[in-house]
Scaffold this active site. Structure first.
Site, PDB file in Angstrom:
ATOM      1  N   CYS A  83      43.677 -54.177 -23.602  1.00  0.00           N
ATOM      2  CA  CYS A  83      42.592 -55.156 -23.647  1.00  0.00           C
ATOM      3  C   CYS A  83      42.744 -56.075 -24.859  1.00  0.00           C
ATOM      4  O   CYS A  83      42.402 -55.685 -25.986  1.00  0.00           O
ATOM      5  CB  CYS A  83      41.254 -54.432 -23.671  1.00  0.00           C
ATOM      6  SG  CYS A  83      39.839 -55.541 -23.802  1.00  0.00           S
ATOM      7  N   CYS A  99      39.481 -56.989 -26.602  1.00  0.00           N
ATOM      8  CA  CYS A  99      38.929 -55.902 -27.423  1.00  0.00           C
ATOM      9  C   CYS A  99      39.711 -55.740 -28.722  1.00  0.00           C
ATOM     10  O   CYS A  99      39.120 -55.549 -29.782  1.00  0.00           O
ATOM     11  CB  CYS A  99      39.003 -54.568 -26.673  1.00  0.00           C
ATOM     12  SG  CYS A  99      38.395 -54.629 -25.002  1.00  0.00           S
ATOM     13  N   ASP A 100      41.015 -55.773 -28.647  1.00  0.00           N
ATOM     14  CA  ASP A 100      41.833 -55.331 -29.782  1.00  0.00           C
ATOM     15  C   ASP A 100      42.646 -56.431 -30.461  1.00  0.00           C
ATOM     16  O   ASP A 100      43.247 -56.192 -31.514  1.00  0.00           O
ATOM     17  CB  ASP A 100      42.798 -54.220 -29.309  1.00  0.00           C
ATOM     18  CG  ASP A 100      42.034 -52.990 -28.845  1.00  0.00           C
ATOM     19  OD1 ASP A 100      40.943 -52.739 -29.381  1.00  0.00           O
ATOM     20  OD2 ASP A 100      42.519 -52.296 -27.938  1.00  0.00           O
TER      21      ASP A 100
HETATM   22  C1  FAD Z   1      41.075 -48.398 -25.072  1.00  0.00           C
HETATM   23  C2  FAD Z   1      39.956 -49.332 -24.698  1.00  0.00           C
HETATM   24  C3  FAD Z   1      39.318 -50.051 -25.678  1.00  0.00           C
HETATM   25  C4  FAD Z   1      38.270 -50.897 -25.354  1.00  0.00           C
HETATM   26  N1  FAD Z   1      37.658 -51.580 -26.350  1.00  0.00           N
HETATM   27  C5  FAD Z   1      36.587 -52.357 -26.060  1.00  0.00           C
HETATM   28  C6  FAD Z   1      35.899 -53.055 -27.089  1.00  0.00           C
HETATM   29  O1  FAD Z   1      36.256 -52.975 -28.277  1.00  0.00           O
HETATM   30  N2  FAD Z   1      34.842 -53.816 -26.730  1.00  0.00           N
HETATM   31  C7  FAD Z   1      34.432 -53.948 -25.422  1.00  0.00           C
HETATM   32  O2  FAD Z   1      33.439 -54.642 -25.174  1.00  0.00           O
HETATM   33  N3  FAD Z   1      35.082 -53.322 -24.424  1.00  0.00           N
HETATM   34  C8  FAD Z   1      36.141 -52.536 -24.710  1.00  0.00           C
HETATM   35  N4  FAD Z   1      36.822 -51.911 -23.701  1.00  0.00           N
HETATM   36  C9  FAD Z   1      36.383 -52.139 -22.320  1.00  0.00           C
HETATM   37  C10 FAD Z   1      35.152 -51.277 -22.024  1.00  0.00           C
HETATM   38  O3  FAD Z   1      35.450 -49.943 -22.360  1.00  0.00           O
HETATM   39  C11 FAD Z   1      34.777 -51.379 -20.558  1.00  0.00           C
HETATM   40  O4  FAD Z   1      34.574 -52.729 -20.204  1.00  0.00           O
HETATM   41  C12 FAD Z   1      33.495 -50.583 -20.275  1.00  0.00           C
HETATM   42  O5  FAD Z   1      33.635 -49.243 -20.701  1.00  0.00           O
HETATM   43  C13 FAD Z   1      33.143 -50.608 -18.797  1.00  0.00           C
HETATM   44  O6  FAD Z   1      32.005 -49.850 -18.636  1.00  0.00           O
HETATM   45  P1  FAD Z   1      31.598 -49.196 -17.251  1.00  0.00           P
HETATM   46  O7  FAD Z   1      30.319 -48.498 -17.522  1.00  0.00           O
HETATM   47  O8  FAD Z   1      31.656 -50.187 -16.178  1.00  0.00           O
HETATM   48  O9  FAD Z   1      32.734 -48.146 -16.903  1.00  0.00           O
HETATM   49  P2  FAD Z   1      33.563 -47.054 -17.702  1.00  0.00           P
HETATM   50  O10 FAD Z   1      33.397 -47.126 -19.157  1.00  0.00           O
HETATM   51  O11 FAD Z   1      34.934 -47.163 -17.126  1.00  0.00           O
HETATM   52  O12 FAD Z   1      32.900 -45.704 -17.208  1.00  0.00           O
HETATM   53  C14 FAD Z   1      33.023 -45.293 -15.887  1.00  0.00           C
HETATM   54  C15 FAD Z   1      32.283 -43.973 -15.738  1.00  0.00           C
HETATM   55  O13 FAD Z   1      32.246 -43.599 -14.375  1.00  0.00           O
HETATM   56  C16 FAD Z   1      32.570 -42.237 -14.252  1.00  0.00           C
HETATM   57  N5  FAD Z   1      33.093 -42.050 -12.909  1.00  0.00           N
HETATM   58  C17 FAD Z   1      34.187 -42.606 -12.321  1.00  0.00           C
HETATM   59  N6  FAD Z   1      34.335 -42.167 -11.070  1.00  0.00           N
HETATM   60  C18 FAD Z   1      33.302 -41.298 -10.862  1.00  0.00           C
HETATM   61  C19 FAD Z   1      32.904 -40.501  -9.769  1.00  0.00           C
HETATM   62  N7  FAD Z   1      33.589 -40.475  -8.621  1.00  0.00           N
HETATM   63  N8  FAD Z   1      31.790 -39.696  -9.898  1.00  0.00           N
HETATM   64  C20 FAD Z   1      31.062 -39.706 -11.067  1.00  0.00           C
HETATM   65  N9  FAD Z   1      31.405 -40.468 -12.129  1.00  0.00           N
HETATM   66  C21 FAD Z   1      32.510 -41.228 -12.021  1.00  0.00           C
HETATM   67  C22 FAD Z   1      33.541 -41.959 -15.382  1.00  0.00           C
HETATM   68  O14 FAD Z   1      33.561 -40.571 -15.703  1.00  0.00           O
HETATM   69  C23 FAD Z   1      32.913 -42.801 -16.483  1.00  0.00           C
HETATM   70  O15 FAD Z   1      31.897 -42.072 -17.118  1.00  0.00           O
HETATM   71  C24 FAD Z   1      37.867 -51.052 -23.997  1.00  0.00           C
HETATM   72  C25 FAD Z   1      38.523 -50.319 -22.998  1.00  0.00           C
HETATM   73  C26 FAD Z   1      39.552 -49.465 -23.338  1.00  0.00           C
HETATM   74  C27 FAD Z   1      40.237 -48.669 -22.260  1.00  0.00           C
END
Ligand code: FAD
Length: 332
Positions: free
Chosen positions: A154, A157-158
């Site tokens: 990302c 992000c980084d």
């Molecule tokens: C290494 C890294 C660094 C990042 N740094 C930043 C940053 O500095 N700033 C920023 O704004 N964004 C950052 N991001 C991006 C950010 O993490 C994502 O945009 C954000 O987490 C998305 O949120 P979400 O809730 O949609 O999903 P996610 O965070 O992907 O969470 C998905 C959730 O769904 C659950 N899940 C999946 N499938 C199932 C299922 N079948 N049943 C039950 N639960 C399930 C998982 O266990 C998880 O808890 C980073 C991403 C990464 C990988």
């Protein structure tokens, strides 16, 4: 004060059905920023949300250290602490947070069915899908070895951590072109590592890459590995792999950015919801509504564009508000 949730239980002891089943008003699937924010809003609106965390409690941010762009943390915050804070806030209003994975869905009836760990059936009036997306990696051992030490999926992000430094971006599509251009505004030099001899990106993006003075495209290169003492100091590439003129090339870099796509975690919902070619759930623009009434999607599972914690949280808020309005219209 926290009160036990008013949930209509129908366990196997009372039922002829061997599958443990339960009726809930609002089911949230996923525990990233989208899921927890949806939970905060749904709980405060008295929807009595039940949230299943999935295999990665706290979501993608639990795999990173510094998060500097989430509003409200002027000094920055680590990913795990931010997610623990969001979890506590969701619990404070009575969200029932549970360990478990949604393994099957059936949205064909008026009550929506989700199976947890294949053996528990949840029947929900509304479902909020917040299952996120997973970044694709090349599959090199070094990507794991240097996770948190120079490997990132990302740039938004980084990228800030690599100001004035040299980095590489892997990929040939629009995302790779965008990430390379974004990083070129921060870094001294950006190598764009492209497997083929042309970009898959749109013509406009390809032209922007060509015009950016500090991007060097390495055509027909593939990554073999990374090197460095604890952190990334360079990459070992192969040029013209499999050809008579194949050669090994080393570049010195501080950051290695993957931009080869994401996989939205939407497989179990695909029979009932519309998705794009990649698998992102389609929502009605400006809302979190899917094509099935009472089923809402938020966060990265429906967002191929922004993929940020704050946009995921914002869309989680939208999903809870949309769910509350749906229920009050339905139930009068
Ligand atoms: C290494 C890294 C660094 C990042 N740094 C930043 C940053 O500095 N700033 C920023 O704004 N964004 C950052 N991001 C991006 C950010 O993490 C994502 O945009 C954000 O987490 C998305 O949120 P979400 O809730 O949609 O999903 P996610 O965070 O992907 O969470 C998905 C959730 O769904 C659950 N899940 C999946 N499938 C199932 C299922 N079948 N049943 C039950 N639960 C399930 C998982 O266990 C998880 O808890 C980073 C991403 C990464 C990988």
């Amino acid at each position: 004060m926290f009160k036990p949730l008013d949930i209509d239980k129908n366990t196997s002891a009372e039922s002829a059905n061997p599958v443990d089943s339960e009726k809930v008003k609002c089911l949230i699937v996923g525990s990233g920023p989208a899921g927890y924010t949806a939970a905060i809003y749904a709980a405060r609106a008295n929807l009595k949300p039940v949230l299943y965390e999935g295999l990665q409690p706290g979501g993608q941010l639990t795999t990173t250290t510094e998060v500097e762009n989430f509003p409200g943390y002027p000094e920055g915050v680590t990913g795990p602490v931010l997610m623990e804070d969001l979890k506590k806030q969701a619990e404070r209003f009575g969200t029932d947070i549970r360990w478990g994975l949604a393994t099957k869905a059936d949205f064909s009836g008026s009550v929506h069915k989700i199976w947890i760990d294949e053996n528990k059936l949840i029947e929900a009036e509304v479902v909020i899908i917040a299952t996120g997306a997973t970044a694709k990696y090349l599959g090199l051992d070094d990507e794991k070895k240097y996770a948190g030490g120079g490997v990132s999926a990302c740039a938004t992000c980084d990228g800030f951590f690599y100001r004035g430094k040299d980095v590489a971006v892997v990929g040939g599509g629009d995302t790779a072109a965008e990430e390379a251009i974004y990083l070129a505004g921060l870094c001294r030099k950006v190598y764009l590592i492209v497997r083929r001899d042309e970009l898959r990106a749109s013509k406009v993006m390809a032209e922007r890459v060509n015009k950016t003075r500090n991007i060097e495209v390495l055509w027909k290169h593939q990554t073999k590995g990374l090197f460095g003492d604890g952190v990334v100091e360079g990459a070992i590439l192969v040029k013209n792999q499999g050809q008579p003129d194949e050669e090994e090339v080393k570049i010195k870099i501080d950051g290695f950015f993957l931009a080869i796509g994401h996989k939205p975690n939407s497989d179990i919902f695909k029979d009932y919801l519309e998705t794009d070619q990649v698998g992102y759930i389609k929502t009605i623009p400006g809302t979190s509504k899917t094509k099935v009434p009472g089923v809402f999607a938020c966060g990265d599972v429906q967002d191929s564009q922004y993929r940020q914690a704050v946009t995921a949280a914002g869309s989680g808020c939208m999903a809870a508000i949309d769910a509350e309005r749906y229920l009050s219209e339905k139930n009068g």
